[in-house]
Design a protein around this motif. Structure first.
Motif, PDB file in Angstrom:
ATOM      1  N   HIS A 147      -2.963   8.982   5.732  1.00  0.00           N
ATOM      2  CA  HIS A 147      -1.749   9.468   6.401  1.00  0.00           C
ATOM      3  C   HIS A 147      -0.549   9.101   5.534  1.00  0.00           C
ATOM      4  O   HIS A 147      -0.353   7.933   5.183  1.00  0.00           O
ATOM      5  CB  HIS A 147      -1.663   8.811   7.781  1.00  0.00           C
ATOM      6  CG  HIS A 147      -0.527   9.256   8.627  1.00  0.00           C
ATOM      7  ND1 HIS A 147      -0.582  10.387   9.410  1.00  0.00           N
ATOM      8  CD2 HIS A 147       0.706   8.720   8.830  1.00  0.00           C
ATOM      9  CE1 HIS A 147       0.565  10.527  10.065  1.00  0.00           C
ATOM     10  NE2 HIS A 147       1.365   9.523   9.728  1.00  0.00           N
ATOM     11  N   ASP A 180       3.476   9.175   5.173  1.00  0.00           N
ATOM     12  CA  ASP A 180       4.715   9.271   5.947  1.00  0.00           C
ATOM     13  C   ASP A 180       5.900   9.577   5.041  1.00  0.00           C
ATOM     14  O   ASP A 180       6.301   8.741   4.229  1.00  0.00           O
ATOM     15  CB  ASP A 180       4.970   7.948   6.675  1.00  0.00           C
ATOM     16  CG  ASP A 180       4.035   7.778   7.860  1.00  0.00           C
ATOM     17  OD1 ASP A 180       3.992   8.679   8.711  1.00  0.00           O
ATOM     18  OD2 ASP A 180       3.352   6.739   7.928  1.00  0.00           O
ATOM     19  N   HIS A 209       2.847  13.654   7.066  1.00  0.00           N
ATOM     20  CA  HIS A 209       3.716  13.614   8.251  1.00  0.00           C
ATOM     21  C   HIS A 209       5.163  13.666   7.774  1.00  0.00           C
ATOM     22  O   HIS A 209       5.700  12.685   7.261  1.00  0.00           O
ATOM     23  CB  HIS A 209       3.408  12.306   9.006  1.00  0.00           C
ATOM     24  CG  HIS A 209       4.238  12.088  10.219  1.00  0.00           C
ATOM     25  ND1 HIS A 209       4.271  10.880  10.891  1.00  0.00           N
ATOM     26  CD2 HIS A 209       5.074  12.928  10.914  1.00  0.00           C
ATOM     27  CE1 HIS A 209       5.095  10.985  11.924  1.00  0.00           C
ATOM     28  NE2 HIS A 209       5.586  12.196  11.958  1.00  0.00           N
ATOM     29  N   MET A 243       8.812  13.540   8.264  1.00  0.00           N
ATOM     30  CA  MET A 243       9.900  13.116   9.156  1.00  0.00           C
ATOM     31  C   MET A 243      11.203  13.443   8.435  1.00  0.00           C
ATOM     32  O   MET A 243      11.939  12.563   7.992  1.00  0.00           O
ATOM     33  CB  MET A 243       9.769  11.616   9.455  1.00  0.00           C
ATOM     34  CG  MET A 243       8.615  11.325  10.407  1.00  0.00           C
ATOM     35  SD  MET A 243       8.131   9.605  10.402  1.00  0.00           S
ATOM     36  CE  MET A 243       6.979   9.647   9.040  1.00  0.00           C
ATOM     37  N   ASP A 296       0.099   8.259  16.634  1.00  0.00           N
ATOM     38  CA  ASP A 296       0.705   7.597  15.472  1.00  0.00           C
ATOM     39  C   ASP A 296       1.760   6.584  15.916  1.00  0.00           C
ATOM     40  O   ASP A 296       2.783   6.970  16.479  1.00  0.00           O
ATOM     41  CB  ASP A 296       1.328   8.672  14.571  1.00  0.00           C
ATOM     42  CG  ASP A 296       1.909   8.107  13.292  1.00  0.00           C
ATOM     43  OD1 ASP A 296       1.700   6.921  12.991  1.00  0.00           O
ATOM     44  OD2 ASP A 296       2.586   8.891  12.586  1.00  0.00           O
TER      45      ASP A 296
HETATM   46 ZN    ZN Z   1       3.199   8.899  10.583  1.00  0.00          ZN
END
Ligand code: ZN
Ligand code: DX5
Length: 223
Positions: free
Chosen positions: A34, A36, A67, A69, A176
Protein backbone atom coordinates in the motif's frame (compact mmCIF):
# COMPACT_ATOMS: atom_id res chain seq x y z
CA UNK A 1 -11.43 -20.63 4.03
CA UNK A 2 -11.64 -16.87 3.41
CA UNK A 3 -8.41 -15.02 4.08
CA UNK A 4 -7.81 -11.27 4.14
CA UNK A 5 -5.52 -9.58 1.67
CA UNK A 6 -2.81 -8.01 3.82
CA UNK A 7 -1.44 -4.73 2.45
CA UNK A 8 1.33 -3.20 4.57
CA UNK A 9 1.60 0.57 4.21
CA UNK A 10 5.07 1.71 3.19
CA UNK A 11 4.45 5.04 4.92
CA UNK A 12 5.68 3.35 8.11
CA UNK A 13 8.91 2.15 6.45
CA UNK A 14 12.41 3.46 7.00
CA UNK A 15 12.89 5.24 3.66
CA UNK A 16 16.65 5.03 3.99
CA UNK A 17 16.29 1.25 3.68
CA UNK A 18 13.23 1.06 1.49
CA UNK A 19 14.37 -1.86 -0.67
CA UNK A 20 15.28 -3.94 2.40
CA UNK A 21 11.97 -3.09 4.05
CA UNK A 22 10.09 -4.18 0.92
CA UNK A 23 12.01 -7.45 0.68
CA UNK A 24 11.32 -8.13 4.35
CA UNK A 25 7.59 -7.50 3.82
CA UNK A 26 7.54 -9.85 0.82
CA UNK A 27 9.32 -12.55 2.83
CA UNK A 28 6.87 -11.98 5.69
CA UNK A 29 3.90 -12.78 3.42
CA UNK A 30 2.53 -9.40 2.38
CA UNK A 31 -0.04 -9.72 -0.44
CA UNK A 32 0.03 -6.14 -1.72
CA UNK A 33 2.08 -3.03 -0.97
CA UNK A 34 0.00 0.00 0.00
CA UNK A 35 1.56 3.27 -1.17
CA UNK A 36 0.27 6.46 0.48
CA UNK A 37 0.62 9.56 -1.70
CA UNK A 38 0.04 12.81 0.21
CA UNK A 39 0.23 16.30 -1.29
CA UNK A 40 0.13 18.58 1.75
CA UNK A 41 -3.16 20.08 0.45
CA UNK A 42 -5.81 17.35 0.56
CA UNK A 43 -4.15 16.16 3.78
CA UNK A 44 -1.86 18.12 6.10
CA UNK A 45 1.22 16.03 5.31
CA UNK A 46 3.51 15.26 2.38
CA UNK A 47 4.76 11.71 1.83
CA UNK A 48 6.42 10.65 -1.42
CA UNK A 49 5.77 10.78 -5.13
CA UNK A 50 6.63 9.41 -8.53
CA UNK A 51 10.41 8.75 -8.26
CA UNK A 52 9.90 6.76 -5.06
CA UNK A 53 7.07 4.84 -6.72
CA UNK A 54 9.47 3.92 -9.51
CA UNK A 55 11.95 2.53 -6.99
CA UNK A 56 9.20 0.56 -5.26
CA UNK A 57 8.11 -0.89 -8.61
CA UNK A 58 11.69 -1.79 -9.48
CA UNK A 59 12.06 -3.65 -6.16
CA UNK A 60 8.84 -5.67 -6.02
CA UNK A 61 6.43 -7.64 -8.18
CA UNK A 62 3.66 -7.44 -5.58
CA UNK A 63 0.54 -5.53 -6.61
CA UNK A 64 0.98 -1.83 -5.80
CA UNK A 65 -2.10 -0.39 -4.15
CA UNK A 66 -1.75 3.37 -4.63
CA UNK A 67 -3.82 5.54 -2.27
CA UNK A 68 -3.93 9.08 -3.65
CA UNK A 69 -4.58 11.61 -0.89
CA UNK A 70 -4.24 14.51 -3.32
CA UNK A 71 -6.40 17.26 -4.81
CA UNK A 72 -7.23 17.06 -8.52
CA UNK A 73 -6.27 13.38 -8.72
CA UNK A 74 -7.19 13.29 -12.43
CA UNK A 75 -4.00 15.26 -13.18
CA UNK A 76 -1.77 12.48 -11.89
CA UNK A 77 -3.54 9.23 -12.81
CA UNK A 78 -1.54 8.65 -16.03
CA UNK A 79 1.76 9.30 -14.26
CA UNK A 80 1.02 6.85 -11.44
CA UNK A 81 -0.17 4.28 -13.98
CA UNK A 82 3.10 4.79 -15.86
CA UNK A 83 5.27 4.12 -12.79
CA UNK A 84 3.56 0.79 -12.20
CA UNK A 85 0.52 1.23 -9.97
CA UNK A 86 -1.87 -1.74 -10.17
CA UNK A 87 -4.73 -0.19 -8.21
CA UNK A 88 -5.38 3.54 -8.29
CA UNK A 89 -7.57 4.81 -5.47
CA UNK A 90 -8.66 8.44 -5.28
CA UNK A 91 -10.73 10.16 -2.60
CA UNK A 92 -14.43 10.74 -3.10
CA UNK A 93 -13.96 14.07 -1.32
CA UNK A 94 -11.24 15.19 -3.77
CA UNK A 95 -13.33 15.39 -6.96
CA UNK A 96 -16.79 16.39 -8.18
CA UNK A 97 -16.43 13.73 -10.93
CA UNK A 98 -15.78 10.30 -9.43
CA UNK A 99 -17.41 8.52 -12.38
CA UNK A 100 -15.13 10.27 -14.87
CA UNK A 101 -12.06 9.29 -12.84
CA UNK A 102 -13.12 5.64 -12.61
CA UNK A 103 -13.44 5.57 -16.39
CA UNK A 104 -10.07 7.27 -16.76
CA UNK A 105 -8.40 4.65 -14.51
CA UNK A 106 -9.99 1.76 -16.39
CA UNK A 107 -8.91 3.28 -19.70
CA UNK A 108 -5.36 3.24 -18.33
CA UNK A 109 -5.80 -0.51 -17.78
CA UNK A 110 -5.73 -0.28 -13.96
CA UNK A 111 -8.09 -1.27 -11.19
CA UNK A 112 -10.09 1.65 -9.78
CA UNK A 113 -10.69 2.33 -6.10
CA UNK A 114 -12.56 5.06 -4.25
CA UNK A 115 -11.55 6.05 -0.71
CA UNK A 116 -13.99 7.54 1.79
CA UNK A 117 -12.99 9.66 4.76
CA UNK A 118 -14.42 8.42 8.07
CA UNK A 119 -17.36 10.87 8.05
CA UNK A 120 -18.42 10.17 4.44
CA UNK A 121 -21.30 7.66 4.43
CA UNK A 122 -20.89 4.52 2.32
CA UNK A 123 -24.31 5.17 0.75
CA UNK A 124 -22.77 7.77 -1.60
CA UNK A 125 -21.34 4.80 -3.52
CA UNK A 126 -24.69 3.06 -4.02
CA UNK A 127 -24.90 3.68 -7.77
CA UNK A 128 -21.26 3.50 -8.75
CA UNK A 129 -20.40 0.41 -6.69
CA UNK A 130 -20.78 -2.09 -9.57
CA UNK A 131 -18.34 -0.01 -11.65
CA UNK A 132 -15.43 -0.03 -9.21
CA UNK A 133 -12.89 -2.59 -8.06
CA UNK A 134 -12.19 -1.43 -4.51
CA UNK A 135 -13.56 0.81 -1.76
CA UNK A 136 -11.07 2.08 0.80
CA UNK A 137 -12.80 2.94 4.06
CA UNK A 138 -10.57 5.23 6.07
CA UNK A 139 -10.63 4.30 9.74
CA UNK A 140 -8.52 7.34 10.69
CA UNK A 141 -8.54 10.85 9.28
CA UNK A 142 -6.02 10.54 6.45
CA UNK A 143 -2.66 12.24 6.68
CA UNK A 144 -0.61 10.32 9.21
CA UNK A 145 0.32 6.80 10.20
CA UNK A 146 0.04 5.58 13.77
CA UNK A 147 -3.39 7.01 14.59
CA UNK A 148 -6.15 5.36 16.60
CA UNK A 149 -8.81 3.30 14.79
CA UNK A 150 -12.23 5.03 14.71
CA UNK A 151 -14.68 2.34 15.89
CA UNK A 152 -17.79 3.48 13.93
CA UNK A 153 -16.02 2.49 10.72
CA UNK A 154 -16.80 -1.12 11.71
CA UNK A 155 -20.49 -0.35 11.04
CA UNK A 156 -19.61 1.22 7.69
CA UNK A 157 -17.94 -2.03 6.63
CA UNK A 158 -21.12 -3.93 7.49
CA UNK A 159 -23.34 -1.48 5.60
CA UNK A 160 -21.06 -1.51 2.58
CA UNK A 161 -21.02 -5.31 2.52
CA UNK A 162 -24.86 -5.23 2.51
CA UNK A 163 -24.92 -2.64 -0.29
CA UNK A 164 -22.53 -4.78 -2.29
CA UNK A 165 -24.78 -7.81 -1.93
CA UNK A 166 -27.85 -5.83 -3.01
CA UNK A 167 -26.01 -4.34 -5.99
CA UNK A 168 -24.49 -7.71 -6.96
CA UNK A 169 -21.19 -5.82 -7.03
CA UNK A 170 -17.71 -7.21 -6.43
CA UNK A 171 -15.64 -4.25 -5.20
CA UNK A 172 -13.19 -5.30 -2.52
CA UNK A 173 -13.68 -3.63 0.86
CA UNK A 174 -10.40 -2.26 2.20
CA UNK A 175 -9.94 -0.74 5.65
CA UNK A 176 -7.09 1.71 6.22
CA UNK A 177 -5.88 3.25 9.47
CA UNK A 178 -5.14 1.91 12.94
CA UNK A 179 -5.54 -1.70 11.79
CA UNK A 180 -4.01 -4.20 14.23
CA UNK A 181 -4.96 -7.71 15.41
CA UNK A 182 -7.35 -6.11 17.96
CA UNK A 183 -9.16 -3.88 15.45
CA UNK A 184 -9.04 -6.42 12.57
CA UNK A 185 -11.26 -8.66 14.65
CA UNK A 186 -13.96 -5.93 14.39
CA UNK A 187 -13.86 -6.16 10.56
CA UNK A 188 -14.99 -9.64 9.55
CA UNK A 189 -16.49 -8.43 6.27
CA UNK A 190 -13.43 -6.49 5.12
CA UNK A 191 -11.38 -8.05 2.29
CA UNK A 192 -8.19 -5.98 2.44
CA UNK A 193 -6.44 -4.90 5.63
CA UNK A 194 -3.97 -2.03 5.30
CA UNK A 195 -1.54 -1.83 8.19
CA UNK A 196 1.40 0.51 8.62
CA UNK A 197 2.59 0.70 12.21
CA UNK A 198 1.34 -2.71 13.33
CA UNK A 199 3.26 -4.57 10.60
CA UNK A 200 6.03 -2.42 9.15
CA UNK A 201 7.30 -1.15 12.51
CA UNK A 202 6.96 -4.54 14.21
CA UNK A 203 10.25 -6.19 15.24
CA UNK A 204 9.08 -9.41 13.56
CA UNK A 205 7.05 -8.66 10.42
CA UNK A 206 6.25 -12.34 9.73
CA UNK A 207 4.74 -12.70 13.17
CA UNK A 208 2.86 -9.39 12.82
CA UNK A 209 1.25 -10.49 9.52
CA UNK A 210 0.47 -13.93 10.93
CA UNK A 211 -1.22 -12.42 13.99
CA UNK A 212 -3.22 -9.96 11.91
CA UNK A 213 -4.46 -12.75 9.62
CA UNK A 214 -5.20 -15.04 12.54
CA UNK A 215 -7.22 -12.39 14.43
CA UNK A 216 -9.30 -11.63 11.32
CA UNK A 217 -9.85 -15.31 10.42
CA UNK A 218 -10.93 -16.15 13.98
CA UNK A 219 -13.38 -13.22 14.08
CA UNK A 220 -14.72 -13.97 10.61
CA UNK A 221 -15.38 -17.61 11.21
CA UNK A 222 -17.04 -16.86 14.56
CA UNK A 223 -19.17 -14.07 13.03
ZN1 ZN B 1 -3.54 4.61 2.92
C1 DX5 C 1 -3.24 7.32 6.54
C2 DX5 C 1 -2.77 6.35 5.48
C3 DX5 C 1 -2.64 4.96 5.98
C4 DX5 C 1 -1.58 4.81 7.04
C5 DX5 C 1 -1.89 3.62 7.88
O1 DX5 C 1 -3.47 8.56 5.97
O2 DX5 C 1 -3.68 6.32 4.39
O3 DX5 C 1 -2.44 4.03 4.93
O4 DX5 C 1 -0.29 4.65 6.50
O5 DX5 C 1 -1.00 3.59 8.94
P1 DX5 C 1 -1.36 2.93 10.34
O6 DX5 C 1 -1.62 1.46 10.08
O7 DX5 C 1 -0.15 3.18 11.16
O8 DX5 C 1 -2.59 3.63 10.86
Amino acid sequence: MRKPIVAPSLLAADFGQLAEEIRALEAAGADWLHCDIMDGVFVPNISFGLPVMESIRATSHLPLDVHLMIVQPERYLPAFAEVGADILTFHWEATPHPDRLVRQIHALGKRAGIALNPATPVEVLMDILPEIDLVCLMSVNPGFGGQKFIPYVGHKVERLAELRLQAKAHALIEVDGGVSPETASLLPRADVLVAGSSIVKAPNKTQAIYELRRAWITATHDA
